[in-house]
Scaffold this motif. Sequence first.
Motif, PDB file in Angstrom:
ATOM      1  N   PRO A  30     -16.169  83.425 -21.019  1.00 43.03           N
ATOM      2  CA  PRO A  30     -15.250  83.040 -22.098  1.00 43.03           C
ATOM      3  C   PRO A  30     -14.421  81.819 -21.705  1.00 43.03           C
ATOM      4  CG  PRO A  30     -14.503  85.040 -21.011  1.00 43.03           C
ATOM      5  CD  PRO A  30     -15.872  84.757 -20.483  1.00 43.03           C
ATOM      6  N   ASN A  31     -13.986  81.052 -22.701  1.00 41.24           N
ATOM      7  CA  ASN A  31     -13.148  79.899 -22.384  1.00 41.24           C
ATOM      8  C   ASN A  31     -11.774  80.380 -21.925  1.00 41.24           C
ATOM      9  OD1 ASN A  31     -11.195  80.000 -24.678  1.00 41.24           O
ATOM     10  ND2 ASN A  31     -13.019  79.598 -25.923  1.00 41.24           N
ATOM     11  N   MET A  32     -11.040  79.493 -21.272  1.00 36.05           N
ATOM     12  CA  MET A  32      -9.800  79.894 -20.633  1.00 36.05           C
ATOM     13  C   MET A  32      -8.735  80.317 -21.641  1.00 36.05           C
ATOM     14  SD  MET A  32     -10.446  79.950 -17.469  1.00 36.05           S
ATOM     15  CE  MET A  32     -12.093  80.479 -18.011  1.00 36.05           C
ATOM     16  N   ALA A  33      -8.691  79.698 -22.790  1.00 32.54           N
ATOM     17  CA  ALA A  33      -7.708  80.105 -23.796  1.00 32.54           C
ATOM     18  C   ALA A  33      -7.959  81.541 -24.232  1.00 32.54           C
ATOM     19  CB  ALA A  33      -7.757  79.158 -24.984  1.00 32.54           C
ATOM     20  N   ALA A  34      -9.226  81.896 -24.440  1.00 32.39           N
ATOM     21  CA  ALA A  34      -9.559  83.258 -24.837  1.00 32.39           C
ATOM     22  C   ALA A  34      -9.256  84.244 -23.704  1.00 32.39           C
ATOM     23  CB  ALA A  34     -11.031  83.338 -25.224  1.00 32.39           C
ATOM     24  N   LEU A  35      -9.535  83.834 -22.485  1.00 34.39           N
ATOM     25  CA  LEU A  35      -9.263  84.695 -21.334  1.00 34.39           C
ATOM     26  C   LEU A  35      -7.763  84.938 -21.193  1.00 34.39           C
ATOM     27  CD1 LEU A  35     -10.404  86.195 -18.888  1.00 34.39           C
ATOM     28  CD2 LEU A  35     -10.281  84.046 -17.608  1.00 34.39           C
ATOM     29  N   ASP A  36      -6.980  83.886 -21.301  1.00 27.61           N
ATOM     30  CA  ASP A  36      -5.524  84.024 -21.214  1.00 27.61           C
ATOM     31  C   ASP A  36      -4.994  84.955 -22.300  1.00 27.61           C
ATOM     32  OD1 ASP A  36      -5.558  82.270 -19.087  1.00 27.61           O
ATOM     33  OD2 ASP A  36      -4.881  80.533 -20.250  1.00 27.61           O
ATOM     34  N   ALA A  37      -5.516  84.800 -23.500  1.00 30.67           N
ATOM     35  CA  ALA A  37      -5.054  85.630 -24.607  1.00 30.67           C
ATOM     36  C   ALA A  37      -5.411  87.095 -24.378  1.00 30.67           C
ATOM     37  CB  ALA A  37      -5.660  85.132 -25.917  1.00 30.67           C
ATOM     38  N   GLU A  38      -6.610  87.350 -23.883  1.00 36.32           N
ATOM     39  CA  GLU A  38      -7.012  88.727 -23.635  1.00 36.32           C
ATOM     40  C   GLU A  38      -6.181  89.353 -22.519  1.00 36.32           C
ATOM     41  OE1 GLU A  38      -9.569  92.048 -24.606  1.00 36.32           O
ATOM     42  OE2 GLU A  38      -8.888  90.227 -25.622  1.00 36.32           O
ATOM     43  N   ALA A  39      -5.891  88.586 -21.467  1.00 42.87           N
ATOM     44  CA  ALA A  39      -5.047  89.094 -20.390  1.00 42.87           C
ATOM     45  C   ALA A  39      -3.646  89.414 -20.908  1.00 42.87           C
ATOM     46  CB  ALA A  39      -4.980  88.087 -19.254  1.00 42.87           C
ATOM     47  N   ALA A  40      -3.118  88.575 -21.772  1.00 45.66           N
ATOM     48  CA  ALA A  40      -1.793  88.828 -22.342  1.00 45.66           C
ATOM     49  C   ALA A  40      -1.794  90.103 -23.173  1.00 45.66           C
ATOM     50  CB  ALA A  40      -1.349  87.632 -23.186  1.00 45.66           C
ATOM     51  N   ARG A  41      -2.859  90.312 -23.945  1.00 47.82           N
ATOM     52  CA  ARG A  41      -2.969  91.530 -24.734  1.00 47.82           C
ATOM     53  C   ARG A  41      -3.046  92.755 -23.825  1.00 47.82           C
ATOM     54  NH1 ARG A  41      -7.783  91.980 -27.768  1.00 47.82           N
ATOM     55  NH2 ARG A  41      -6.727  93.536 -29.071  1.00 47.82           N
ATOM     56  N   ALA A  42      -3.792  92.641 -22.748  1.00 48.70           N
ATOM     57  CA  ALA A  42      -3.937  93.760 -21.816  1.00 48.70           C
ATOM     58  C   ALA A  42      -2.602  94.123 -21.183  1.00 48.70           C
ATOM     59  CB  ALA A  42      -4.956  93.408 -20.736  1.00 48.70           C
ATOM     60  N   MET A  43      -1.852  93.124 -20.797  1.00 52.00           N
ATOM     61  CA  MET A  43      -0.566  93.398 -20.164  1.00 52.00           C
ATOM     62  C   MET A  43       0.425  93.988 -21.164  1.00 52.00           C
ATOM     63  SD  MET A  43      -0.286  90.096 -17.638  1.00 52.00           S
ATOM     64  CE  MET A  43       1.257  90.631 -16.885  1.00 52.00           C
ATOM     65  N   ALA A  44       0.405  93.505 -22.372  1.00 50.73           N
ATOM     66  CA  ALA A  44       1.298  94.057 -23.388  1.00 50.73           C
ATOM     67  C   ALA A  44       0.940  95.509 -23.705  1.00 50.73           C
ATOM     68  CB  ALA A  44       1.234  93.206 -24.648  1.00 50.73           C
TER      69      ALA A  44
END
Length: 392
Positions: A30-44
């Motif tokens: 996945p591109n980095m923007a999508a990866l960052d967004a998914e990580a943020a969702r996981a942490m939330a």
Amino acid sequence: MNTLRRWSLCLLLASGCATAPAPREAPPVPNMAALDAEAARAMAATGAKGLALAVIDDGRVVATRAYGARNAKGEPLLTDTVMYGASITKSVFAYLVVQLADEGRIDLDAPIARYLEKPLPDYADEDRYSTWSHLAGDERWRAITPRILLTHSAGFANFGFLEPDGRLRIHFAPGSRYAYSGDGIILLQFVLERGLGLDVGAELQRRVFDRFGMRDTSMQWRPDFARNLADGWMADGTVEPHDERSTVRAAGSMDTTIEDLSRFAAALVRGEGLSPRAFAELTAPQLPITTRSQFPTLQDELPPAQRRGDLAAGLGVVVFDGPQGRGLFKGGHNDSTGNTLVCLPRGRRCLLLLANDVRAEAAFPRLVRFVLGETGVPWDWEYAGRTFWDGR
């Protein structure tokens, strides 16, 4: 021919084994923007305060990311923040042992008694190791080999001090079944140090940390780590200060960073530093896993009809078969740490997750699937009874 030898030969010779479905093609990273967004969702979703990850594709590190905080002050977790490696240390140690076997320095199938000057129970007990004297009167220790120790099949509990009476003992015939044991790994460290005269900390520094440019990784605490160090969060949100581990323990004393450990993961999945045969041996299924879950370590075996045919002990890792072919993984955990490494040798792809908040583990299956696609990692065996975040 026993199961261990047959499975190893199946991998090495690719003949005489049952055929498996053709592996699926791996999805693109996945591109980095999508990866960052998914990580943020996981942490939330999990409440995790800190999480770092690394993506390896075709044997190269293509991304290292860090999110959240490294301590209660809110100082940022960075890709060069020193974090606790926990039991992923065991896979790094296994790589060292397989190197030594590749060089003819140690025979994985020789009894450890070959390398010791006196019987194991006759060694004086030392805080650095375990209490080998507890094995006095049980000659089954003589059947233990390095391969048995790397496949967690010596018959020990995780640690002798966890036994009801605090005494290390052998619960079943060595080599006959899997039961996770930190003391088994520490025994192999003892054999290398007392039997071969090696300094395991120095060997890992030279053969792994220096070789792969892991500048902020050590088996012992270094004062310079304090400038950029991750504390941890427990399940109830309590902060646990980073433990300054002063003793080299192959079962789990490594401090590292996501940048550093990603370099090892990439080298591991490439087989760098190993002959092709040694790499195949490291990643081969060695011994069937016959329990419902990894912990508790000394649980009863499942009836044969209920055992998973896709799951086995490798050398310092767990090996599984999934939709994309053979995979390997190793976790690391304590009250405030959640780590996992998942690799797919076919595409030389890995995802490494280091969390300084144990609550992040609930998102690990989702994150692995997001980056690597469906892999077949046996999460239900690794985390028995755990509820996972499903992305909603």
